[in-house]
Enzyme design. Sequence first.
Site, PDB file in Angstrom:
ATOM      1  N   ASP A 179       0.849  -1.362   0.097  1.00 36.72           N
ATOM      2  CA  ASP A 179       0.036  -0.065   0.076  1.00 36.72           C
ATOM      3  C   ASP A 179       0.793   1.317  -0.044  1.00 36.72           C
ATOM      4  OD1 ASP A 179      -2.345   1.633  -0.019  1.00 36.72           O
ATOM      5  OD2 ASP A 179      -2.574   1.277   2.334  1.00 36.72           O
ATOM      6  N   GLU A 213      -6.376   4.666  -8.869  1.00 36.10           N
ATOM      7  CA  GLU A 213      -7.576   5.214  -8.323  1.00 36.10           C
ATOM      8  C   GLU A 213      -8.302   6.392  -9.388  1.00 36.10           C
ATOM      9  OE1 GLU A 213      -9.591   6.067  -4.326  1.00 36.10           O
ATOM     10  OE2 GLU A 213      -7.865   5.065  -4.570  1.00 36.10           O
ATOM     11  N   LYS A 259      -9.476   1.628  -9.191  1.00 38.30           N
ATOM     12  CA  LYS A 259     -10.071   1.818  -7.809  1.00 38.30           C
ATOM     13  C   LYS A 259     -11.431   2.857  -7.797  1.00 38.30           C
ATOM     14  CE  LYS A 259      -7.586   2.164  -4.042  1.00 38.30           C
ATOM     15  NZ  LYS A 259      -6.784   2.526  -3.208  1.00 38.30           N
ATOM     16  N   THR A 272     -13.220   0.729  -3.330  1.00 36.31           N
ATOM     17  CA  THR A 272     -12.456   1.106  -2.201  1.00 36.31           C
ATOM     18  C   THR A 272     -13.493   1.866  -1.340  1.00 36.31           C
ATOM     19  OG1 THR A 272     -10.585   2.491  -1.542  1.00 36.31           O
ATOM     20  CG2 THR A 272     -11.737   3.269  -3.337  1.00 36.31           C
ATOM     21  N   PHE A 279     -11.908  -1.028   4.965  1.00 36.74           N
ATOM     22  CA  PHE A 279     -10.836  -0.155   5.302  1.00 36.74           C
ATOM     23  C   PHE A 279     -11.069  -0.533   7.102  1.00 36.74           C
ATOM     24  CE2 PHE A 279      -9.553   3.754   2.568  1.00 36.74           C
ATOM     25  CZ  PHE A 279      -9.687   2.804   1.394  1.00 36.74           C
TER      26      PHE A 279
END
Length: 322
Positions: A16, A95, A132, A156, A178
């Site tokens: 990440d 993303e 994402k 996400t 998350f």
Amino acid sequence: MSKLDQLKTMTTVVADTGDFDSIAEYKPQDATTNPSLLYKAAQLPQYRHLVEDAVAFGKGRGGSALEQARWTMDKLAVNFGGEILNIVPGRVSTEIDARLSFDTEGTIARCEGLIALYEDIGVDPSQQVLFKIAATWEGIGAAEVLERRGIHCNLTLLFSFPQAVACADAGVTLISPFVGRILDWYKNAENVPGYPADEDPGVRSVTEIFNYYKHHGYETIVMGASFRNVDEILELAGCDYLTIAPKLLAELAESDGDVPRKLDPAAAADMHLPRQSFNEKTFRWAVNEDAMATEKLAEGIRLFAADTQKLEAFAHEICRDC
């Protein structure tokens, strides 16, 4: 074997980060990025050339300042993604602008633009990239369309069971619950310093989703994300994927001791977990009824949007005379 090596025997480990050196050091299968990580990485001198190239590309496309900024950000994401794919054997998650979180058609169009940019640098997005997208109703709808076209998505900012169910029913490739942000909310709401790992609200959320998916035979990958400590990670050993920041990867790599499997598809198959489904009305109501999910989803979108804007400003500042 270190705890990291043991974890890799039962879970796909994903880095990440946008820092190439960290990715190379810990040898994950995949890597994920987001606007916050790219903003940090873009400020490092060794990656300045990627920023300069993106700004030059954006300017070269012409159009309004807004259009140039959009192309700059997309090219920067692809520049970082391409570099990461030179290191990892699997896929990179790129993303989509958080400001499109409630725009289904805009999200689809942005993905199509990124696909073309990846193809221009010799990357096959259908094999090497996950896009994402925020797990809003609109985002899930966009992902469903994209998946039918063979474009794979990582949903996400996922904080709730209804989001997870809707994603699986839409056939998305992967979700990113998350863990740490869920923990943050409950610590603040309940005014406690923390929880034992097996009672961590984020860990429990991912465990519930994992068991439900495996029980009902969904192919959607569960990737725990946003960890605050290694105990959360180890409590999810056996999860499909875990995306882990370099600091926590280092802790795992430097630690010895047994790492038992905590999540097991075979065990989930024997559980009594009735199938659920959500349409737009029931989805919106269910998420609305979950104060944590509602607040963290909205906050996450705002933060990613703000970091995208900071990244835009930074890129143009350092390349004012490019």
